[in-house]
Design an enzyme around this catalytic site. Structure first.
Site: not given
Ligand code: GAL
Ligand code: MG
Length: 981
Positions: A421, A531
């Site tokens: 990000e 993720e």
């Molecule tokens: C994603 C990010 C993570 C965390 C997650 C929300 O966008 O990469 O670091 O913030 O969202 O828990």
């Molecule tokens: Mg983030």
């Protein structure tokens, strides 16, 4: 104290640090190297003198000479916030300081560290810091040594000419913020200090500086050396020496290859005159062919997790024992891949990944999310400000290089990630190109490459894989629908898209884009979710849909759960604090409590659910056979597992990724359990790896017809209808349309029940629920009549309508009361229009007793979209045991697919499976309280019988609950039988 403000200076990232090199640990000879005695390492960890200052102005000049008057003691490594200094702050994307790059606030807290060390030899001395947040200045014996930043990477200084025989003074000044903090805006508690190991390496004058080892699957080891002395090599397999000599290319006949299932490692010793370095290496090759990721020529699936260095007591400081506990737990739960979100882990942790067998995405220490968070900015407008700005080029490249160069010899690292990000732009493009040039043996990844600044066309040709986070499964289907033709396109920041993110779908043949861009886009890259299944609170629901696709699409090679552990601060007495509990601004509340394990590593039910979803086999039942699928990529199923089928031991000889059918024993329900065949680093032989419950016949038996003799006495007074039988007395309340007394079984009137304590995954829908006043439902009865024959029949027409709102539920119920006290309820429910999905619908009883028996999905909590880790059976348990102590209280402990439930004095059953929960807490209490330790128990057992609950989903940071699990019916029938004991 007067110092140069390198912490505000983008042109000074490091002073006098050694050139980057691979991580290694030199020893005096091969015997010590073999035993890992590390006799050339002088450990400086321990108790240091420490003083915390809110500003450099207050630091005395003579601190650097070792004056520690008035200093405290602090353990090194540690984070000073965990030692009582400064305060905790949890923020996700928002910068904890004004956005004024590269400057940080004048009042920049700092920690002054002083220690002493002895020296008695003439070796060269290299002082190593494996991690200091955020930047630091070093003095030895009063002389300035150097400066460094990049919190999660190693900084090494040659201090030979500053060290004298006897006592030496080492002083380190650490600042909380520096220009680098703009690139370290990871979603975490913000902690500071020397949080990883500090040591001196005593090395001969001439030594190996760096080396890069590349292996291939034909058995070739290629060693590229940077050394000013001669080096010879000794290679051993697990049984002993197989090569010794000085060739930089060694070939091993028929090498045993490394993979996550068989993490076989060889040991290479790099031997010089007065030093030996031990290096564990594996033979493996990762490559892409036709959009598919192959390891050692076999397609693989990475079933991964994102892991932060985080502990409720020690913060970022993680010992080997703590790390190994994490890795063991992961392997116990079938996880085979790890993303080091969002920075390099301790270098020795990567060695553990080689040994345990993980496919690692090693990520650089970069996140710039705060550029999307200020007023007038947003992910679609300002994200990428630093990624595009040439002032930041060196800093970004430096971070990427430090990650890659340090871990380049790690077998487990399969993918380099440029960071997380940070938006996209020329700086990342350059960094990506550097990685490809430096290391052609691994893949590259950067999810943020989908963000494109206006006026710039992203070059993503150096990124090998396509990556998204939290895309729903329909998106994935679309990605694989028409590869190369309908493509996911990056759009310029400032423009929206139908998916709300940065991109849109484009049909290439119809699009007006330029040739070059079209060509680039037509390349079909393997896909991963860096993720997914955001594991916050009660959840994730709907994991199966993703894993089904992981195995359906060859090009879908990996998915990484967000995230491994809940981040919280242990305040003693089982109290955990999260964001906001320290009065800090900004803070992001409990968004850091989003792990598969509690802060102390107790597994959440979400981890058990994930374990089942990614178990290394799958079994389906057809007529009288069962088809066993082996989901290992390399192992024969019967090499790893043995099974018990309805208790009887069986082995299934299925080749890797193959399927084979076997006869299935008779019975409506067949339970197949899989156990580990031999001991592993993380579990003993006999450890249960997963199970499959085959429900061959799922017809639910009809409720028995009640034949009861006896007489009733029925009387009516005001709103009450009193029904007295031989052994019971019930009172039905005509104003609520429900019972207010059921002999002594309930302590309060029975209620119609629609509210559930919002889960973290309800955090968005909750706003609609509250706006619709779902938590304020009132019953209004239009009509209520009764009739007495050999039963008492009450017919009641009522509605649920909250204050302010119109009708939500229209309910027509027939209650049949038999002479033995049994009550059958049959409701036809119509749902009002234009309403948000319904949290739950059913009845709430306040009853007594601790013991509960049920037939449903257990023993863990279960929901329509979250019951993979449970199975259908009869369970005997207690109310206390069914409670799941989420750190932020929320709906928990429900059991899906229930046929009957029995508390001390009520039994509820149905021939249409329902859900129930029996807890010591009301949903109002669970809604209101912010921490589990604030909860007050109800005097009664709160028994909720639900026709249904809305699915759990993953909307805390992910798609809406999947359609098939939404409670959005416009009408339904609810039928239960109530027996009072
Ligand atoms: C994603 C990010 C993570 C965390 C997650 C929300 O966008 O990469 O670091 O913030 O969202 O828990
Ligand atoms: Mg983030």
């Amino acid at each position: 104290m007067q110092i140069e403000k390198y912490y505000n200076d983008l042109n000074t990232l490091h002073i006098n640090t050694e050139e980057n090199r691979a991580y290694y640990m030199p020893c005096s000879d091969i015997e010590n190297a073999r035993k890992e005695t590390n006799d050339r390492k002088q450990d400086l960890n321990g108790e240091w003198n420490f003083m915390y200052y809110t500003c450099i102005d207050d630091v005395p000049e003579d601190f650097k000479d070792g004056n520690t008057d008035g200093f405290d003691k602090i353990p090194v490594p540690s984070c000073w916030q965990t030692q009582g200094y400064d305060r905790h702050q949890y923020t996700n994307t928002r910068y904890p300081f004004p956005y004024n790059p590269p400057y940080v606030p004048y009042d920049n807290p700092c920690g002054a560290y002083v220690t002493h060390f002895e020296s008695d030899n003439d070796y060269r001395k290299y002082l190593n810091f494996e991690g200091v947040d955020s930047c630091f200045y070093v003095w030895v014996n009063g002389e300035f040594v150097g400066y460094s930043q990049v919190s999660h990477s190693t900084s090494e200084f040659d201090i030979t000419d500053k060290v004298k025989n006897g006592d030496n003074i080492l002083c380190v000044l650490v600042f909380k913020w520096c220009d680098g903090s703009y690139l370290e805006d990871q979603d975490k508690f913000r902690m500071s200090g020397i949080f990883r190991d500090v040591y001196i390496l005593n090395r001969p004058q001439k030594h190996i500086r760096d080396y890069k080892i590349e292996t291939d699957i034909q058995g070739k080891i290629n060693i590229e050396l940077d050394s000013d002395t001669d080096v010879s090599f000794v290679l051993e397999n697990e049984k002993g020496e197989i090569y010794s000599g000085d060739s930089k290319t060694i070939t091993v006949e028929k090498p045993i290859l490394w993979n996550a299932e068989y993490p076989y490692l060889y040991t290479l010793y790099l031997v010089t005159e007065d030093e030996v370095i031990r290096e564990k290496i594996g033979f493996r090759e990762i490559k892409i062919d036709d959009g598919i990721v192959f390891l050692n020529n076999k397609p693989i699936k990475m079933k991964g997790v994102n892991r932060h260095d985080s502990d409720p007591v020690t913060g970022y400081t993680i010992s080997r024992e703590q790390a190994e506990k994490d890795l063991k737990l992961m392997k116990q739960h079938n996880i085979n891949a790890l993303r080091t979100s969002h920075y390099p882990n301790a270098p020795w942790l990567m060695q553990l990944c080689d040994e345990y067998g993980f496919y690692v995405i090693a990520e650089s220490d970069i996140e710039i999310h705060g550029t999307a968070s200020f007023f007038g900015g947003s992910q679609a407008v300002t994200f990428g400000l630093l990624a595009q700005n040439s002032d930041w080029e060196n800093a970004i490249l430096d971070r990427v290089q430090r990650n890659v160069i340090r871990d380049k010899n790690r077998t487990s690292v399969c993918i380099w990630s440029l960071g997380n990000e940070g938006g996209y732009g020329v700086n990342f493009e350059k960094a990506g190109r550097w990685v490809k040039e430096y290391d052609s043996t691994r893949l590259t990844h950067y999810e943020s490459s989908m963000w494109q600044m206006e006026g710039h066309i992203n070059d993503t040709s150096m990124l090998d894989v396509e990556s998204t986070m939290y895309a729903d499964y329909k998106w994935i289907d679309k990605y694989f629908e028409n590869p190369g033709e309908v493509v996911w396109h990056r759009v310029s920041l400032g423009k929206g898209s139908e998916y709300g993110g940065a991109g849109e779908w484009i049909n290439l043949s119809e699009s007006k884009l330029g040739k070059k861009e079209k060509e680039q886009m037509a390349v079909v890259k393997p896909y991963m979710q860096c993720e997914f299944i955001h594991a916050m609170g009660n959840g994730p629901g709907g994991i199966k849909e993703y894993i089904d696709r992981l195995y359906r699409y060859d090009g879908f090679f990996g998915a990484f759960a967000w995230e491994w552990c809940d981040h919280a601060i242990d305040m003693g007495d089982s109290k955990y604090f999260y964001g906001g509990d320290f009065g800090e601004y900004p803070n992001d509340g409990n968004f850091c409590v989003d792990g598969l394990v509690y802060p102390d590593r107790r597994p959440h039910t979400g981890l058990l659910e994930y374990k089942q979803a990614i178990k290394p086999f799958a079994i389906k039942s057809y007529s009288n056979i069962m088809v066993v699928e082996n989901r290992y990529d390399f192992a024969e199923l019967d090499d790893k597992l043995y099974f018990e089928v309805n208790g009887e031991r069986m082995e299934f000889d299925v080749p890797p990724r193959g399927k084979k059918s076997f006869p299935r024993p008779n019975g409506d329900v067949v339970m197949v359990k899989a156990y580990q065949k031999s001991d592993t680093l993380w579990a003993k032989k006999g450890y249960e790896v997963g199970f499959e419950q085959l429900i061959v016949n799922d017809t639910v038996p009809k409720l028995e017809t009640v034949n009861a003799d006896g007489s009733f006495e029925v009387s009516e007074q005001g709103r009450n209808i009193t029904i007295k039988g031989n052994n019971f007395e019930y009172i039905f309340d005509k104003s609520t349309g429900n019972f207010k007394k059921l002999s002594d079984a309930v302590t309060r009137p029975v209620e119609w029940n629609m509210w559930r304590a919002p889960t973290d995954n309800d955090r968005n829908i909750m706003r609609d629920w509250i706006n619709a006043d779902y938590h304020r439902e009132q019953s209004y009865v239009y009509d209520c009549t009764y009739d007495v024959t050999d039963t008492v029949t009450i017919k009641c027409h009522n509605a649920l309508i909250p204050v302010v709102q119109r009708k939500h539920m229209d309910i027509e119920t027939v209650w049949t009361i038999y002479a033995n006290g049994i009550v059958d309820m049959q409701s036809s429910v119509k749902v009002g229009e234009n309403l948000p999905v319904i949290p739950r619908f059913g009845l709430r009883f306040f009853t007594k007793g601790e013991n509960v028996k049920y037939y449903g999905y257990g023993p863990y909590e279960s929901y329509s979209d979250k019951h993979l880790c449970t199975y259908l059976d009869e369970f005997n348990t207690t109310v206390s045991d069914m409670y799941e102590p989420y750190i932020k209280p929320q709906e928990n402990g429900s059991h899906f697919g229930t046929r009957y439930v029995e508390t001390e004095n009520i039994r509820v059953s149905s021939d249409t499976p329902f859900s129930f929960s029996a807890l010591h807490y009301t949903q109002e209490e669970l809604t209101e309280k912010k921490h589990n330790f604030e909860l007050e128990k109800c005097d009664d057992t709160v028994l909720c019988i639900d026709y249904k609950q809305n699915g759990i989903g993953q909307n805390s940071c992910g798609p809406l609950t999947q359609e098939e699990y939404r409670f959005d019916e416009s009408e339904f029938e609810f039928k239960i039988r109530i027996e009072i004991k």
